[in-house]
Each structure stands twice: as C-alpha cells, then as structure tokens.
Design an enzyme around this catalytic site. Sequence first.
Site, PDB file in Angstrom:
ATOM      1  CG  HIS A   1      -1.480  -0.738   5.969  1.00  0.00           C
ATOM      2  ND1 HIS A   1      -2.126   0.210   6.728  1.00  0.00           N
ATOM      3  CD2 HIS A   1      -1.609  -0.332   4.684  1.00  0.00           C
ATOM      4  CE1 HIS A   1      -2.603   1.155   5.939  1.00  0.00           C
ATOM      5  NE2 HIS A   1      -2.317   0.852   4.684  1.00  0.00           N
TER       6      HIS A   1
ATOM      7  CB  CYS B   1      -0.910  -0.007   1.229  1.00  0.00           C
ATOM      8  SG  CYS B   1      -2.049   1.411   1.313  1.00  0.00           S
TER       9      CYS B   1
ATOM     10  CB  CYS C   1      -6.014  -0.310   4.993  1.00  0.00           C
ATOM     11  SG  CYS C   1      -5.920   0.156   3.251  1.00  0.00           S
TER      12      CYS C   1
ATOM     13  NE  ARG D   1      -0.623   4.653   8.849  1.00  0.00           N
ATOM     14  CZ  ARG D   1      -1.866   4.349   9.222  1.00  0.00           C
ATOM     15  NH1 ARG D   1      -2.192   4.401  10.507  1.00  0.00           N
ATOM     16  NH2 ARG D   1      -2.760   3.997   8.323  1.00  0.00           N
TER      17      ARG D   1
ATOM     18  CG  ASP E   1      -0.711   4.157   5.362  1.00  0.00           C
ATOM     19  OD1 ASP E   1       0.225   4.488   6.111  1.00  0.00           O
ATOM     20  OD2 ASP E   1      -1.905   4.343   5.654  1.00  0.00           O
TER      21      ASP E   1
END
Length: 215
Positions: free
Chosen positions: A101, A46, A104, A50, A48
């Site tokens: 993750h 992803c 999400c 993080r 993202d």
Amino acid sequence: MSSSSDFFGELLQRNVAWAERIGSANPDLFPRNAKGQSPQILWIGCSDSRAGDGCLDLLPGDVFVHRNIANLLPYNDLSSLAVVQFAVDVLKVKHIVVCGHYDCGGAIACLGSKRLGLLDNWLRNLRDVRAKNKAELDRISDFHEKVNRFVELNVIHQVHNVKKLSPVVDATREGRIQVHGLVYDVASGRLKPLDIPEDPNAEDYLVFDQDQSLE
C-alpha cells in the site's frame, strides 16, 4: 472519554449487529463456514490498519489472509512459509495476491537511517530491496513519489519470492495457481495491479524433479 470496558462492550455490540446483518443477507454463509473453508485467494498484505483485504468486498471464508509489516516474504520466516504451504497444498487456493500500500511506514523507515530496534531485523529484507533498486530510487527527487515507487518495487520483489517457494513452484508447474501483485491506495481505496517483470533467476527454481532424492 469512554473506559476500556465500555469500548470493549461496544465492540461486542458491533459484532452482534454485523453478524445479524451479514447473516440476514447471506442466510447460508455461517452454517457453510461452520463446515470448513474453501477460499480461492491467499492474500498477503501489510499489517497497516488502513490496508486490509476488506477492500475486496468479499465475505468471511472467501479469502485466506496473512499480514505482516510491509507485506514481506523472507525465506526464513516460518509463519509466512507455513501460511503459503497450507493455502496452496491444503486449501488449494487458485490465486495468491501480494498487496502493498502507498504511504507504507515500513518503506518510509527503510528510506531513512534511524535505528528501530527489533524492527530493523524484520525490515532487513525490505532494505535489501532498496539496495537492489538504489539507482532507480535515487533518481526520484520527490520523497512521496519515492516512497510509493519503493512500495511497488517491494511488491514485485515479494511476488518473485512467493514464486520461488516449493509449493508454489509445484502448483505453477501443474497450472493450478496464479500470483498477482497489487498496491492499495490509502487515499482512494482503490487497488492498482502491477505488471510483474520476469524474474531472471526464476528458472533456477523450476528445475527440481519431484522424484529426485538426496542420495
């Protein structure tokens, strides 16, 4: 507050420090990378901030990476399809990792009904995963737990999608690749391997004869 130029300058300084630190600990790394790449892993994750492949604690050149919102592998996305083909046919990676993750944003959005504009088109595949698993998700009353289970179900679905792609079908037939499903826990930094159930439709994608033509 720092200006944008100060911020960018700091990034460049951090890059210099990073390159010196990594190069000092691994003197042959950058000269080796300058000659080409031979990663063993394709990481599909992803976007993202993080949840990147940094959690593997590997070095530059070890992982070939593709990331998008909600780690999706739709069949009409030329970018992800090209990445998979290049990784499998050219780089000869031995492992493909699909990593979602917890927490999400894409999963959270698809559990709601708010319109998101252009993003709705991209998340169509994820909404299909929700529809396919509606009965299971509806049984989960806690929203946080529902999101996290949805994340896991999406990883399973995308692993099945990867396994149906022709380069992966061929590599699987030849016994030279494995596909894995993982979930990254943003709250702990740990990876959780998922048990991937058999895709009931998998055999339909393994019947092609490489010499078969369209005559």
